[in-house]
Design a protein around this motif. Structure first.
Motif, PDB file in Angstrom:
ATOM      1  N   ILE A 212      -6.448 -40.391 -29.330  1.00 18.58           N
ATOM      2  CA  ILE A 212      -7.587 -41.444 -29.900  1.00 18.58           C
ATOM      3  C   ILE A 212      -8.549 -40.581 -30.466  1.00 18.58           C
ATOM      4  N   LYS A 213      -9.264 -39.666 -29.434  1.00 17.64           N
ATOM      5  CA  LYS A 213     -10.534 -38.956 -29.985  1.00 17.64           C
ATOM      6  C   LYS A 213     -10.357 -38.071 -31.044  1.00 17.64           C
ATOM      7  N   LYS A 214      -9.057 -37.355 -30.959  1.00 15.62           N
ATOM      8  CA  LYS A 214      -8.836 -36.185 -31.737  1.00 15.62           C
ATOM      9  C   LYS A 214      -8.312 -36.646 -32.935  1.00 15.62           C
ATOM     10  N   ASP A 215      -8.821 -36.009 -34.199  1.00 18.45           N
ATOM     11  CA  ASP A 215      -8.406 -36.354 -35.400  1.00 18.45           C
ATOM     12  C   ASP A 215      -6.993 -35.808 -35.842  1.00 18.45           C
ATOM     13  N   VAL A 216      -6.121 -36.154 -35.175  1.00  8.83           N
ATOM     14  CA  VAL A 216      -4.626 -35.629 -35.368  1.00  8.83           C
ATOM     15  C   VAL A 216      -3.658 -36.702 -35.561  1.00  8.83           C
ATOM     16  N   SER A 217      -2.597 -36.459 -36.326  1.00 10.99           N
ATOM     17  CA  SER A 217      -1.652 -37.594 -36.585  1.00 10.99           C
ATOM     18  C   SER A 217      -0.313 -36.794 -36.545  1.00 10.99           C
ATOM     19  N   GLY A 218       0.964 -37.985 -36.692  1.00 11.82           N
ATOM     20  CA  GLY A 218       2.223 -37.231 -36.653  1.00 11.82           C
ATOM     21  C   GLY A 218       2.745 -37.407 -35.269  1.00 11.82           C
ATOM     22  N   PRO A 219       4.090 -36.976 -35.168  1.00 12.31           N
ATOM     23  CA  PRO A 219       4.599 -37.164 -33.763  1.00 12.31           C
ATOM     24  C   PRO A 219       4.185 -36.268 -32.614  1.00 12.31           C
ATOM     25  N   PHE A 220       4.052 -36.640 -31.549  1.00 17.11           N
ATOM     26  CA  PHE A 220       3.817 -35.759 -30.241  1.00 17.11           C
ATOM     27  C   PHE A 220       4.777 -35.913 -29.157  1.00 17.11           C
ATOM     28  N   ASN A 221       5.467 -34.945 -28.902  1.00 18.32           N
ATOM     29  CA  ASN A 221       6.185 -34.926 -27.436  1.00 18.32           C
ATOM     30  C   ASN A 221       5.448 -35.178 -26.178  1.00 18.32           C
ATOM     31  N   LEU A 222       5.551 -36.153 -25.693  1.00 19.12           N
ATOM     32  CA  LEU A 222       4.875 -36.386 -24.170  1.00 19.12           C
ATOM     33  C   LEU A 222       5.626 -36.106 -22.885  1.00 19.12           C
ATOM     34  N   VAL A 223       5.714 -34.769 -22.895  1.00 21.82           N
ATOM     35  CA  VAL A 223       6.556 -34.309 -21.851  1.00 21.82           C
ATOM     36  C   VAL A 223       5.620 -33.118 -21.087  1.00 21.82           C
ATOM     37  N   ARG A 272       9.740 -29.575 -25.411  1.00 25.36           N
ATOM     38  CA  ARG A 272       8.575 -28.865 -25.281  1.00 25.36           C
ATOM     39  C   ARG A 272       7.106 -29.828 -25.893  1.00 25.36           C
ATOM     40  N   PRO A 273       6.045 -29.682 -25.122  1.00 24.82           N
ATOM     41  CA  PRO A 273       4.920 -30.711 -25.673  1.00 24.82           C
ATOM     42  C   PRO A 273       4.233 -29.568 -26.981  1.00 24.82           C
ATOM     43  N   LYS A 274       4.880 -29.049 -27.817  1.00 27.09           N
ATOM     44  CA  LYS A 274       4.362 -28.009 -28.477  1.00 27.09           C
ATOM     45  C   LYS A 274       3.027 -28.634 -29.205  1.00 27.09           C
ATOM     46  N   ARG A 275       3.111 -29.609 -29.925  1.00 30.22           N
ATOM     47  CA  ARG A 275       1.816 -30.213 -30.854  1.00 30.22           C
ATOM     48  C   ARG A 275       0.795 -30.571 -30.115  1.00 30.22           C
ATOM     49  N   LEU A 276       1.130 -31.093 -28.677  1.00 28.66           N
ATOM     50  CA  LEU A 276      -0.057 -31.449 -27.829  1.00 28.66           C
ATOM     51  C   LEU A 276      -0.766 -30.421 -27.421  1.00 28.66           C
ATOM     52  N   LEU A 277       0.111 -29.242 -27.082  1.00 28.86           N
ATOM     53  CA  LEU A 277      -0.577 -27.979 -26.544  1.00 28.86           C
ATOM     54  C   LEU A 277      -1.463 -27.462 -27.628  1.00 28.86           C
ATOM     55  N   GLU A 278      -0.822 -27.310 -28.824  1.00 26.03           N
ATOM     56  CA  GLU A 278      -1.586 -26.566 -30.192  1.00 26.03           C
ATOM     57  C   GLU A 278      -2.957 -27.419 -30.549  1.00 26.03           C
ATOM     58  N   ALA A 279      -2.731 -28.601 -30.178  1.00 23.89           N
ATOM     59  CA  ALA A 279      -4.077 -29.570 -30.465  1.00 23.89           C
ATOM     60  C   ALA A 279      -5.205 -29.530 -29.411  1.00 23.89           C
ATOM     61  N   GLY A 280      -4.706 -28.691 -28.191  1.00 24.08           N
ATOM     62  CA  GLY A 280      -5.768 -28.344 -27.171  1.00 24.08           C
ATOM     63  C   GLY A 280      -5.843 -29.275 -25.868  1.00 24.08           C
ATOM     64  N   TYR A 281      -4.701 -30.091 -25.743  1.00 22.55           N
ATOM     65  CA  TYR A 281      -4.360 -31.114 -24.634  1.00 22.55           C
ATOM     66  C   TYR A 281      -4.401 -30.289 -23.327  1.00 22.55           C
ATOM     67  N   ILE A 282      -4.938 -30.188 -22.385  1.00 24.83           N
ATOM     68  CA  ILE A 282      -4.929 -29.500 -21.011  1.00 24.83           C
ATOM     69  C   ILE A 282      -4.250 -30.524 -19.897  1.00 24.83           C
ATOM     70  N   PHE A 283      -3.000 -30.188 -19.787  1.00 28.63           N
ATOM     71  CA  PHE A 283      -1.980 -31.050 -18.773  1.00 28.63           C
ATOM     72  C   PHE A 283      -2.922 -31.182 -17.346  1.00 28.63           C
ATOM     73  N   SER A 284      -2.879 -32.052 -16.538  1.00 28.24           N
ATOM     74  CA  SER A 284      -3.423 -32.289 -15.177  1.00 28.24           C
ATOM     75  C   SER A 284      -2.312 -32.085 -14.295  1.00 28.24           C
ATOM     76  N   PHE A 285      -1.020 -32.497 -14.702  1.00 25.97           N
ATOM     77  CA  PHE A 285       0.083 -31.994 -13.879  1.00 25.97           C
ATOM     78  C   PHE A 285       1.146 -31.404 -14.665  1.00 25.97           C
ATOM     79  N   PRO A 286       0.996 -29.997 -15.164  1.00 27.48           N
ATOM     80  CA  PRO A 286       2.081 -29.237 -15.822  1.00 27.48           C
ATOM     81  C   PRO A 286       3.202 -28.972 -15.157  1.00 27.48           C
ATOM     82  N   GLU A 287       3.216 -28.945 -13.917  1.00 25.54           N
ATOM     83  CA  GLU A 287       4.277 -28.588 -12.730  1.00 25.54           C
ATOM     84  C   GLU A 287       4.633 -29.776 -11.919  1.00 25.54           C
ATOM     85  N   LEU A 288       6.057 -29.744 -11.971  1.00 26.23           N
ATOM     86  CA  LEU A 288       6.639 -31.015 -11.104  1.00 26.23           C
ATOM     87  C   LEU A 288       6.715 -31.079  -9.723  1.00 26.23           C
TER      88      LEU A 288
END
Ligand SMILES: NC(=O)c1ccc[n+]([C@@H]2O[C@H](COP(=O)([O-])OP(=O)(O)OC[C@H]3O[C@@H](n4cnc5c(N)ncnc54)[C@H](OP(=O)(O)O)[C@@H]3O)[C@@H](O)[C@H]2O)c1
Length: 303
Positions: A212-223, A272-288
């Motif tokens: 919402i806050k970042k000015d990005v668009s397109g598809p994002f893998n949420l994994v 892979r969450p390629k575009r989210l990571l490239e946009a700078g998103y930091i996962f709270s739970f990257p590991e299972l």
């Protein structure tokens, strides 16, 4: 900032509404059945209407700064031809109605699924650039996204959320796996080598807020960044729950219950969450393991 959530009475929507409210957003949620208003958190504003039928609820969509569309008939059911129609129509019609009232400057975050890529991709590394799959669910996701992206022509910023298997205690696939585990019957599906693209519910809420806050668009893998195989997922869940992971569940048995849906349960892509990571998103739970520990920590403390 005002957010309108269609599908906000579901598992993801309930978490998201609460999360956004706590972060200072004004949150409105579409309620199609009055009794479902009970699931909405205090402070969230209900708006009544059926998302597959145009109605007054669309005025709320037209007014909001951000529209999040999560509507869709649950896929965990037997896929008769009538139910497949409902899976398709509940998603595409709702998205069409929403897009019809949007105007320049609004933001649309529309649900999709990792099912976009199909189920039969083996060891292929899947990113947002990968081609869509060809099975039923892949075709649904493709039309769903195309309908959402048609809002771009009106000057709307559109992101599609290619959701993996969302892990939460109170809904989604994990809640359905818990009963067999409690009965000591949990086991991997088939050979268990298929990929299991998961994401913690809190990361879904945080990633949506980020988009919402970042000015990005397109598809994002949420994994999550750490992708595991089905067998590893089941073994980790067993460890966290301190229950045995037993014999594999034969796909044939599931086929009797779920029909065509079994392909989704047996197949899984290495996304892979390629575009989210490239946009700078930091996962709270990257590991299972820590993700599952977090979800079950209250329960373990009570034991
Ligand atoms: N959870 C996951 O792991 C996951 C993974 C990939 C994709 N997704 C997608 O993300 C979206 C949200 O998932 P969720 O787990 O929150 O789903 P959910 O708990 O099943 O909630 C679905 C929402 O859609 C509404 N809905 C269901 N059937 C409908 C119909 N026939 N007509 C109109 N509205 C209908 C529900 O309203 P009621 O409350 O009134 O029933 C609810 O608000 C879904 O579209 C799903 O396909 C979810």
């Amino acid at each position: 900032m005002e957010v309108f959530i269609a599908g906000g009475t579901g598992f993801i929507g309930r978490h998201l509404a609460k999360y956004l409210l706590r972060r200072g957003f004004r949150v409105k949620v579409l309620v199609r059945r009055p009794e479902r208003a009970l699931v909405i958190s205090e402070g969230v504003i209900p708006s009544y209407g059926n998302p597959i039928i145009p109605g007054d609820w669309l005025h709320e969509c037209a007014k909001a700064d951000v529209i999040i569309n999560l509507v869709g008939a649950n896929i965990f059911a037997r896929w008769t031809s009538k139910y497949k129609e409902l899976i398709y129509e509940s998603r595409i019609l709702t998205t069409k109605h929403i897009v019809s009232v949007l105007t320049k400057g609004q933001i649309l975050l529309n649900a999709s699924a990792i099912g976009f890529y199909g189920t039969d991709r083996g060891e292929e590394e899947i990113t947002e650039e990968s081609a869509p799959g060809k099975d039923f669910l892949a075709k649904v996701c493709k039309s769903w996204e195309e309908t959402a992206f048609s809002a771009k022509d009106k000057g709307v910023r559109v992101c599609t959320l290619r959701l993996g298997i969302v892990l939460g205690r109170d809904g989604g696939a994990l809640s359905k796996m818990l009963l067999p585990f409690k009965l000591g019957l949990g086991g991997p599906i088939g050979h268990g080598k298929q990929w299991f693209p998961w994401i913690h519910i809190e990361d879904v809420c945080a990633a949506v807020t980020f988009l919402i806050k970042k000015d990005v668009s397109g598809p994002f893998n949420l994994v999550a960044p750490e992708i595991v195989r089905n067998k590893e997922f089941i073994q980790t869940l067993a460890r966290v729950l301190r229950r045995p992971a037993l014999l594999p569940v034969p796909p044939k048995a599931l086929e009797l219950i779920f029909g065509e849906l079994v392909d989704i349960l047996v197949g899984g892509v290495k996304a892979r969450p390629k575009r989210l990571l490239e946009a700078g998103y930091i996962f709270s739970f990257p590991e299972l393991f820590p993700a599952l520990q977090n979800l079950f920590k209250k329960r373990l403390l009570r034991r």
